[in-house]
Scaffold this motif. Structure first.
Motif, PDB file in Angstrom:
ATOM      1  N   LYS A 601     -42.623  63.034 -88.042  1.00  0.00           N
ATOM      2  CA  LYS A 601     -41.646  63.733 -88.906  1.00  0.00           C
ATOM      3  C   LYS A 601     -42.342  64.762 -89.782  1.00  0.00           C
ATOM      4  CE  LYS A 601     -40.913  61.958 -92.687  1.00  0.00           C
ATOM      5  NZ  LYS A 601     -41.413  62.007 -94.087  1.00  0.00           N
ATOM      6  N   LEU A 636     -31.070  66.608 -90.072  1.00  0.00           N
ATOM      7  CA  LEU A 636     -31.741  65.325 -89.888  1.00  0.00           C
ATOM      8  C   LEU A 636     -32.506  65.303 -88.569  1.00  0.00           C
ATOM      9  CD1 LEU A 636     -32.120  62.303 -90.753  1.00  0.00           C
ATOM     10  CD2 LEU A 636     -30.027  61.824 -89.421  1.00  0.00           C
ATOM     11  N   LYS A 638     -32.986  63.343 -85.986  1.00  0.00           N
ATOM     12  CA  LYS A 638     -32.317  62.120 -85.518  1.00  0.00           C
ATOM     13  C   LYS A 638     -33.236  61.250 -84.645  1.00  0.00           C
ATOM     14  CE  LYS A 638     -27.651  64.056 -85.654  1.00  0.00           C
ATOM     15  NZ  LYS A 638     -26.430  64.340 -84.853  1.00  0.00           N
ATOM     16  N   TYR A 641     -35.843  59.564 -86.717  1.00  0.00           N
ATOM     17  CA  TYR A 641     -35.162  58.695 -87.678  1.00  0.00           C
ATOM     18  C   TYR A 641     -34.773  57.376 -87.012  1.00  0.00           C
ATOM     19  CZ  TYR A 641     -31.341  56.881 -90.571  1.00  0.00           C
ATOM     20  OH  TYR A 641     -30.511  56.068 -91.315  1.00  0.00           O
ATOM     21  N   HIS A 642     -34.155  57.481 -85.838  1.00  0.00           N
ATOM     22  CA  HIS A 642     -33.753  56.259 -85.133  1.00  0.00           C
ATOM     23  C   HIS A 642     -34.979  55.485 -84.618  1.00  0.00           C
ATOM     24  CE1 HIS A 642     -29.517  57.065 -85.420  1.00  0.00           C
ATOM     25  NE2 HIS A 642     -29.666  58.274 -84.886  1.00  0.00           N
ATOM     26  N   LYS A 645     -36.331  53.492 -87.470  1.00  0.00           N
ATOM     27  CA  LYS A 645     -35.485  52.334 -87.759  1.00  0.00           C
ATOM     28  C   LYS A 645     -35.752  51.205 -86.770  1.00  0.00           C
ATOM     29  CE  LYS A 645     -31.249  52.823 -89.010  1.00  0.00           C
ATOM     30  NZ  LYS A 645     -29.822  53.188 -89.056  1.00  0.00           N
ATOM     31  N   GLN A 653     -34.235  55.528 -95.292  1.00  0.00           N
ATOM     32  CA  GLN A 653     -33.289  56.487 -95.845  1.00  0.00           C
ATOM     33  C   GLN A 653     -33.284  57.779 -95.008  1.00  0.00           C
ATOM     34  OE1 GLN A 653     -31.245  55.831 -98.363  1.00  0.00           O
ATOM     35  NE2 GLN A 653     -32.172  53.771 -98.626  1.00  0.00           N
ATOM     36  N   GLU A 654     -32.084  58.335 -94.800  1.00  0.00           N
ATOM     37  CA  GLU A 654     -31.963  59.592 -94.036  1.00  0.00           C
ATOM     38  C   GLU A 654     -32.745  60.720 -94.704  1.00  0.00           C
ATOM     39  OE1 GLU A 654     -28.083  60.972 -93.182  1.00  0.00           O
ATOM     40  OE2 GLU A 654     -27.626  59.394 -91.716  1.00  0.00           O
ATOM     41  N   GLU A 655     -32.745  60.725 -96.059  1.00  0.00           N
ATOM     42  CA  GLU A 655     -33.401  61.814 -96.778  1.00  0.00           C
ATOM     43  C   GLU A 655     -34.878  61.938 -96.411  1.00  0.00           C
ATOM     44  OE1 GLU A 655     -31.309  59.720 -97.999  1.00  0.00           O
ATOM     45  OE2 GLU A 655     -29.656  61.067 -98.547  1.00  0.00           O
ATOM     46  N   ARG A 658     -35.042  64.263 -93.291  1.00  0.00           N
ATOM     47  CA  ARG A 658     -34.321  65.533 -93.347  1.00  0.00           C
ATOM     48  C   ARG A 658     -35.271  66.664 -93.760  1.00  0.00           C
ATOM     49  NH1 ARG A 658     -28.870  66.162 -93.182  1.00  0.00           N
ATOM     50  NH2 ARG A 658     -27.595  64.267 -93.100  1.00  0.00           N
ATOM     51  N   ASP A 707     -22.034  68.421 -91.712  1.00  0.00           N
ATOM     52  CA  ASP A 707     -23.244  68.062 -92.465  1.00  0.00           C
ATOM     53  C   ASP A 707     -23.464  69.003 -93.660  1.00  0.00           C
ATOM     54  OD1 ASP A 707     -25.458  66.430 -92.901  1.00  0.00           O
ATOM     55  OD2 ASP A 707     -26.787  67.780 -91.799  1.00  0.00           O
TER      56      ASP A 707
END
Length: 761
Positions: A601, A636, A638, A641-642, A645, A653-655, A658, A707
């Motif tokens: 990221k 995001l 994605k 992020y996934h 997780k 957190q999504e933030e 992003r 969004d």
């Protein structure tokens, strides 16, 4: 590409450009420059002349003013030229006849009263005689008769004598007439009979009516009375009554033709009002060269203010007020109009410089009248300023400035005018300034600028011819030709100056013009070559994004060329770690498989800001930097992020995944972001079809809209729909279906087939 330093990169300007008072200061500078360049054109001219000397030059009036002394003289002459107005008073005839009838009526009244008294006195006398006779017959009267006798003696009326009757008549008529009638006349009428009195009344009133039916001025009264006397012709009366009738007729005749003061005064006032003011017109020749200056000419020179310094401050104050109005209106418009100047003080500074350069050129050309060449002042290339404003700023700003320049030029070119304003040059400059804006508005290419110069020159010629015809003066063919030649040259000179100054403004203020965008799109630019060599997949991706974004921007009226060039540089940051981006991973393992999602990221999110930093280092235009920095907005990541997780049980957190932003601030940045996402998604599709592409494009735009990625730019839903359609059409052409050709048959297989065919035979 060599590094380019604009004013935005200078520390001193960075320190003051956002100061709260910088805009006010720039407008004050604008006003001071305007006032300074115009002030020499309004300095009042004074002459040192005396009556009786010969004028060394033609002297014309600088202003229009009324010569009140001469006007008053003409009004007085007009007032005195009106003769008194006399009018006939028809009522006067009736008044005089009524007066005569009143006199005769009074005489009848007195006669009648005296007659009644006489008759009553006679009756009493008769009764008294009867009583006296009875008293002689008897010694003592009866009480009743004695009482009657006393009563009759006490009530016997006094009969008036003729003089008493005269006094009675005068007492009654004194309220209506004067003592002009003699006693003899009144006594004659009192002693005459009723018949003669009636005859006298009819005769005199008839004579009076006949005479006073005509106009009788005051100085003709005596003649009129003589005419009335001659009209009293009657032979049936005695001489005394005749004389009385003549006197009564003369008394009754008076003037009836009188001065009408109100009508006379009204006629004189109308005559005064009809007098036109004696005006000394602006440009009027007051004295010719070699003419003697008389006292009248000297007074006229003093009247127009050419002999003294009285009121010398007024022109300066007036110019100050005019400049304040112009700059205030200009400031209000520039701060209110939806243009880059509204918030960008760098652009406001550039406007001030263009405005100043234009005024300096106008001032310089206005001095060419000293050369003495006819029409040379019309060579002023004022269209240069408005063309530069159209290219570098906004056409609306250029149009508004055209009006301001026209007003200023009408004062700057007043050297050959007798007044403060030269309306011919003002009109000429106005049309010359706006013509370049109209023709140049849709394209800023070099050839278009040259064509605009030709168009400006052509319109200048038409305006000059129109002005010459409107003046209806006597112009020689050579003189007209000089005017036309200089007007045509003004357009060409404006185009040349525009082309010459444009690069300096582009470089000095970092303006991203069409010419500069074309220059930046050259594949030989160092940064583009860096992308091509270090990240060829990214380069190919950028070209595809450029195609998509350019067509979409042009579809909604945005700057398509800016979007294309911005797309070329938007992923420049990927050159820092090219192999971490999938389009550059050819025949190598994906490095993200070996690192954590958080590290991936960090690497991915860094590329917009790495690219923006490299662009800043190379002094690239701000618009290109903004597209590179904003094309991902705050979207995001994605995938990572996934993945994060899935790799941990803790809440993610999504933030954290992003992009930090900022979101797209312009339509071009928003569309480049859409095209970037769409191109990557379509490229990863298996056998893309039009339906799949359309659904994908709409989904990407919808997701970004929901969004909030378009919240900070002024793109509308309708424009987003148009963008989707345009991108789909472009993608259809890129991913169109192809014909599947049959596989080629090898020579061995072909020989084998022939052999088998031969064996079957």
């Amino acid at each position: 590409m060599g590094k380019r330093s604009s004013i935005d990169h200078l520390k001193w300007w960075q320190n003051i450009k956002n100061h709260r008072y910088i805009r006010i200061f720039l407008f004050i500078v604008l006003g001071v420059i305007t006032y300074s360049l115009m002030v020499t054109n309004i300095i009042p001219e004074t002459l040192e002349v005396e009556p009786g000397v010969v004028a060394e030059q033609d002297i014309r009036s600088p202003i229009t003013i009324e010569n009140k002394d001469e006007t008053d003289q003409l009004k007085q002459a007009a007032y005195e030229s009106i003769e008194p107005i006399y009018t006939t008073k028809p009522r006067y005839v009736q008044n005089q006849i009524e007066r005569i009838n009143d006199i005769f009526g009074t005489i009848r009244q007195v006669q009648q009263e005296n007659k009644e008294k006489s008759e009553e006195a006679e009756e009493i006398e008769e009764r008294l005689e009867e009583i006296y006779e009875i008293q002689e017959e008897v010694d003592e009267l009866e009480p009743e008769l004695e009482e009657e006798l006393e009563l009759l003696e006490a009530s016997t009326p006094d009969v008036l004598t003729i003089h008493e009757q005269l006094e009675r008549v005068r007492t009654i008529i004194s309220q209506h007439t004067s003592q002009d009638l003699s006693d003899e006349t009144l006594i004659t009428f009192l002693e005459t009979s009723e018949e003669n009195l009636r005859l006298a009344q009819e005769t005199t009133t008839s004579a009076i009516h006949d005479v006073m039916s005509n106009e009788i001025p005051i100085d003709e009264v005596e003649n009129a009375r003589s005419q009335a006397e001659r009209k009293v012709i009657i032979s049936t009366v005695d001489s005394s009554l005749y004389r009385a009738m003549i006197e009564m007729a003369r008394f009754g005749v008076t003037y009836n033709y009188l001065l009408d003061e109100s009508a006379t005064e009204q006629a004189r006032e109308e005559a005064v009002e009809s007098v036109d003011p004696v005006m000394i017109r602006e440009g009027q020749l007051l004295v010719e060269e070699g003419q003697m200056i008389t006292s009248e000419i000297y007074n006229n020179l003093a009247l127009v203010g050419l002999l003294d310094d009285y009121g010398v401050l007024y022109p300066y104050i007036g110019l100050g007020i005019l400049v304040i109005i112009l700059i205030s209106m200009l400031g209000y418009y520039l701060n209110d109009a939806n243009t880059s100047i509204k918030k960008n003080n760098t652009h406001l500074l550039m406007y001030v410089i263009i405005y100043t350069v234009t005024l300096l050129i106008i001032k310089l050309v206005s001095l060419t009248h000293l050369v003495g060449v006819t029409g040379m002042t019309y060579i002023v290339p004022v269209a240069m300023g408005t063309m530069l404003m159209t290219i570098l700023l906004n056409p609306r700003i250029a149009l508004f400035t055209s009006m301001v320049l026209a007003i200023i030029s009408s004062i700057m070119f007043n050297e050959q005018s007798s007044g403060v304003l030269d309306y011919s040059h003002g009109i000429y400059v106005f049309f010359s300034a706006i013509s370049g804006v109209f023709f140049l508005n849709k394209s800023h290419k070099t050839m278009r600028i040259l064509q605009s110069g030709i168009f400006v020159g052509f319109l200048n010629v038409l305006v000059i011819l129109a002005l010459i015809m409107l003046k209806n003066g006597q112009y020689a063919l050579v003189e007209v030709g000089m005017h036309v030649m200089f007007a045509g040259m003004a357009g060409f000179l404006a185009a040349v100056l525009t082309l010459g100054l444009l690069p300096f403004f582009e470089a000095g203020f970092g303006v991203l013009s069409t010419t500069k965008l074309i220059e930046l799109s050259n594949p030989n630019q160092p940064l583009l070559r860096k992308i091509l060599l270090d990240a060829p997949g990214t380069y190919h991706h950028s070209v595809m994004v450029a195609n998509l974004s350019e067509s979409a921007c042009e579809a909604i009226g945005a700057n398509g060329l800016l979007a294309r060039v911005g797309s070329y540089y938007h992923d420049l940051g990927k050159t820092k770690r090219p192999h971490f981006f999938i389009e550059n991973q050819m025949k190598i393992d994906n490095p993200h498989d070996k690192i954590s999602p958080q590290l991936s990221k960090t690497i991915i999110i860094a590329h917009p800001y790495d690219g923006a930093e490299q662009l800043r280092e190379h002094k690239m235009p701000k618009e290109i930097i903004n597209i590179a920095e904003q094309h991902h907005g705050t979207t995001l990541l994605k995938y990572f992020y996934h993945k994060a997780k899935q790799d941990t049980d803790r809440e993610i957190q999504e933030e954290e995944f992003r992009y930090p932003g900022p979101k797209a601030q312009s339509k071009e940045a928003a569309i480049v972001g859409i095209a970037d996402c769409v191109e990557a998604a379509v490229r990863s599709m298996n056998k893309p079809t039009p339906d799949k592409i359309e659904k994908l494009v709409k989904k990407i735009i919808t997701d970004r809209l929901e969004d909030g990625q378009f919240d900070e730019c002024n793109i509308t839903l309708k424009e987003l729909s148009t963008v989707a359609t345009s991108i789909c059409e472009t993608l259809y052409g890129t991913f169109h279906s192809r014909i599947e050709y049959p596989e080629e048959v090898s020579e061995k297989e072909e020989a084998k087939i022939r052999k088998e065919a031969g064996e079957r035979k």
